[in-house]
Design an enzyme around this catalytic site. Structure first.
Site, mmCIF file in Angstrom:
data_model
loop_
_atom_site.group_PDB
_atom_site.id
_atom_site.type_symbol
_atom_site.label_atom_id
_atom_site.label_comp_id
_atom_site.label_asym_id
_atom_site.label_seq_id
_atom_site.Cartn_x
_atom_site.Cartn_y
_atom_site.Cartn_z
ATOM 1 N N SER A 583 0.635 -1.283 -0.315
ATOM 2 C CA SER A 583 0.013 0.655 0.262
ATOM 3 C C SER A 583 0.725 0.987 0.136
ATOM 4 C CB SER A 583 -1.310 0.421 1.281
ATOM 5 O OG SER A 583 -1.430 0.908 1.000
ATOM 6 N N ASP A 658 -9.090 -4.459 -6.734
ATOM 7 C CA ASP A 658 -8.764 -3.620 -4.911
ATOM 8 C C ASP A 658 -9.525 -2.825 -5.307
ATOM 9 O OD1 ASP A 658 -7.102 -1.869 -3.602
ATOM 10 O OD2 ASP A 658 -5.433 -2.457 -4.107
ATOM 11 N N HIS A 690 -7.582 -5.285 -1.201
ATOM 12 C CA HIS A 690 -6.219 -4.671 -0.733
ATOM 13 C C HIS A 690 -5.107 -5.400 -0.621
ATOM 14 C CE1 HIS A 690 -4.019 -0.895 -1.173
ATOM 15 N NE2 HIS A 690 -4.318 -0.677 0.517
#
Length: 713
Positions: A583, A658, A690
């Site tokens: 991320s 995602d 995600h």
């Protein structure tokens, strides 16, 4: 013969002990989702809750009453099975809690429903099955109604099976009763019962002006599109309203929050008398907050109690907390002096006093004692690496520290405020639960987690600090070394990075917060290095917002201070440095590889942000402003225009569904790399969002490890 048998037995025992000491862990034993993960994860089987000043212990399917003055004395109360037999749905009870102080009603919930169990009569006095296809279920404080959502509308039921629709939106782009603003600003839901259960406030989010973003579901025979609404930085965002439903009259009014509609309505809370609703309202620019109060009956605006501004951003994350036994006062959390602290107000909006101050942060507010004279909280004092419990006297302002054992503490306070239960761990403590008698300054350990690595030769985790790129700020790191570490050897290094807001990876918790993948890499002969750079949290506003309008610049400089430190160590092989993150950490991984292309041999980036103009409005505009306002900042932080600088081996990993960092980020980087003549590798996890969960998470870490082994050896 006997001597030979004894010798053989000793040899076998010695061999078993040696094998145990030199155990090599598998990812199935170290990664969540692995089939043997919980065999090596420190666990405390008991849960503790206060019932007034009585401590209730939940163990397996049973509840016991613990005497606070004699914690070793436990009395059996009941088993969950008693509820299960009497509940309509018959589901397995997974959670219980007392509904309010002075009550013997126990609220229970299962996968099938919820209800209330009377401890005195041992009867289920309410049992409500969750309606089919419902979500976001919330039981009213008076235990009469269940509120819930189905698709985009909000409903209530009284447990008899009668369902009442509170909203009836036909357009799927209008969503009621769910979290809004993409869960920023501390928002965790969209249903807000009044204290007495007479009214229900709820969010109504109009997303019709937000572009539909295509996400492809490949699970069907012919792949289908399941669109999401994804407002990107600088584009049209959704508009939010707050409705108030009167249970008795069946009427709904909406708060008259006025113009502009393109703003954030956060930290919603009722006044104790149910007459007003308090809302922290933030402008689209996120630099001007108003604490507004509305009449819950008419929806009319009543008053702005106070305002807060900041040249960069204001980020409210906690609603006002009304003082116990004094509804004319409340406590507000704010970073206005540079650190998150507590402020006492009266309901006219007059600031009475700042309750806490100093170069440390309040991280959690627990509640008041029985008289409402003391407020309990958790903070980073005396070290940002730990969390400790304190109390502050609202009248005198005097502050007392309540926990002294090193570590990260979470606490629960009894109704009177005399007793405190602290659950904590530290680098050398896998977990303990203590009860503290504040009146007699007596501490008793209720239970402890066993060390799952006892008798095993483990990689060593060390804590240290170094200076940031500004030459003056201390940054904390942890380093994991192989169990058979030899300072005369040269080791490759795996740097794990996150580096973004709302994070702190290095703490004085079990093994300094080191996770299973770090252990796995250390046993494969790597040093693992983790550093919290400036831009992360719990060190004050100046520490965090130094990255404003140029995400990735200062963070990378600080991470390179860590790299220079590593290169100064005689046992580090500077030619075999790798970096991995997910991320924001995925963004940082590629960012570091491209800003410092001669340094790293390999990188693995998961779910990476590539260009902040493709990220969502709330988070993106807080830290970067809009692309229209900050074109230079967006250009300098974009990784697309740096793709030609890639010299390391790079693996990008993304879930194809995602909804947080949409896969467009990775695909755009691949396109830029093709144009620039560079060659990153790419791996997709079908059906994942995600991050990877379940068994696929084990596969993920095996894939990451294989890439390091292939290209960092």
């Amino acid at each position: 013969m006997r001597k030979y048998f004894i010798f053989l037995l000793l040899s076998v025992c010695t061999s078993l002990l040696f094998a145990q000491q030199n155990k090599l862990f598998t990812l199935d034993e170290l990664i969540p989702g692995g089939k043997n993960f919980y065999s090596y994860y420190p666990q405390i089987g008991e849960q503790f809750q206060w019932h007034d000043d009585e401590l209730m212990m939940l163990r397996d399917d049973s509840v016991f009453r613990v005497d606070p003055l004699n914690p070793n004395h436990k009395k059996f109360v009941f088993r969950f099975d008693e509820i299960r037999k009497k509940e309509k749905g018959g589901g397995i009870v997974s959670r219980v809690s007392f509904d309010r102080e002075g009550s013997d009603n126990l609220v229970f919930s299962s996968a099938k429903g919820t209800g209330v169990y009377d401890l005195k009569t041992r009867q289920v006095i309410l049992s409500v099955d969750f309606p089919e296809n419902s979500a976001n279920q919330e039981l009213s404080p008076d235990n009469v109604y269940l509120a819930y959502t189905k698709e985009n509308n909000l409903y209530i039921t009284d447990g008899t099976g009668k369902e009442t629709a509170i909203t009836s939106e036909e357009n799927k782009g209008i969503v009621c009763g769910q979290a809004v603003h993409r869960d920023e600003f501390g928002i965790k839901g969209g249903i807000f019962w009044s204290p007495g259960g007479n009214k229900l406030a709820f969010y109504r989010m109009d997303e019709t002006m937000v572009a539909c973003y295509p996400v492809v579901d490949i699970s069907a025979r012919t792949a289908t599109e399941k669109s999401i609404r994804y407002p990107m930085a600088g584009e049209s965002s959704h508009e939010v309203a707050i409705g108030v439903y009167n249970v008795k009259t069946g009427q709904t009014v909406y708060l008259k929050t006025g113009e502009p509609r393109d703003k954030y309505l956060t930290n919603v809370v009722w006044s104790p008398d149910e007459k007003f609703i308090y809302v922290a309202e933030l402008n689209r620019e996120q630099n001007h907050l108003k604490m507004n109060r509305y009449d819950a009956g008419s929806g009319d605006f009543d008053k702005t109690l106070f305002e807060e501004t900041h040249p960069k951003y204001v980020e409210p994350e906690n609603p006002v907390l009304f003082v116990r036994n004094n509804p004319a006062q409340f406590v507000w959390q704010s970073e206005r002096d540079g650190f998150n602290h507590l402020y006492l107000y009266d309901t006219s909006g007059r600031l009475l006093k700042q309750l806490t101050r100093g170069d440390w942060e309040v991280t959690d507010v627990i509640g008041f004692d029985g008289k409402g004279q003391h407020l309990f909280f958790v903070s980073t004092q005396p070290s940002p690496l730990e969390r400790h419990a304190y109390s502050v006297n609202l009248k005198s302002g005097s502050i007392h520290r309540l926990t002294n054992v090193p570590g990260m503490h979470t606490i629960a306070v009894s109704n009177s405020g005399r007793y405190l239960v602290s659950r904590y761990s530290a680098s050398d403590n896998p977990g303990k639960v203590d009860i503290i008698d504040l009146k007699n300054a007596k501490t008793v350990t209720l239970t402890s987690a066993l060390n799952p690595f006892a008798g095993i030769s483990m990689p060593r985790v060390e804590l240290g600090s170094l200076k940031a790129a500004d030459g003056k700020t201390d940054l904390f790191y942890r380093m994991v070394k192989p169990a058979n570490f030899d300072a005369a050897k040269k080791y490759p290094v795996a740097i794990y990075v996150y580096g973004g807001p709302h994070s702190q990876l290095v703490q004085n918790r079990w093994r300094y917060g080191s996770g299973g993948w770090e252990t796995y890499m250390a046993q494969k002969g790597y040093l693992v290095f983790v550093l919290d750079n400036r831009g992360t949290s719990f060190r004050g506003r100046a520490f965090e917002d130094v990255t404003h309008r140029r995400l990735g610049v200062e963070e990378a400089k600080d991470q390179m201070c860590g790299v220079e430190f590593l290169k100064s160590l005689p046992y580090v092989d500077a030619g075999r440095l790798g970096v991995h993150g997910w991320s924001y950490g995925g963004f940082m991984t590629i960012n570091m590889l491209l800003r410092y292309p001669e340094v790293f041999k390999v990188g693995v980036a998961g779910g990476p942000v590539i260009d902040w103009k493709y990220y969502e409005v709330m988070y993106g505009e807080r830290y970067m402003d809009t692309p229209q306002e900050n074109p230079d900042g967006y250009a300098k932080t974009s990784l697309l225009n740096k793709a030609g600088r890639l010299k390391s081996r790079l693996l990008i990993i993304h879930g194809d569904e995602d909804p947080v960092v949409v896969m467009q980020h990775s695909l755009q980087f691949l396109k830029s790399s093709i144009g620039a003549g560079t060659h990153p590798d790419f791996f997709v996890y079908p059906g994942h969002e995600h991050n990877m969960i379940g068994r696929d998470r084990v596969h993920l870490h095996e894939h990451i490890t294989r890439y390091f082994e292939d290209f960092c050896r």
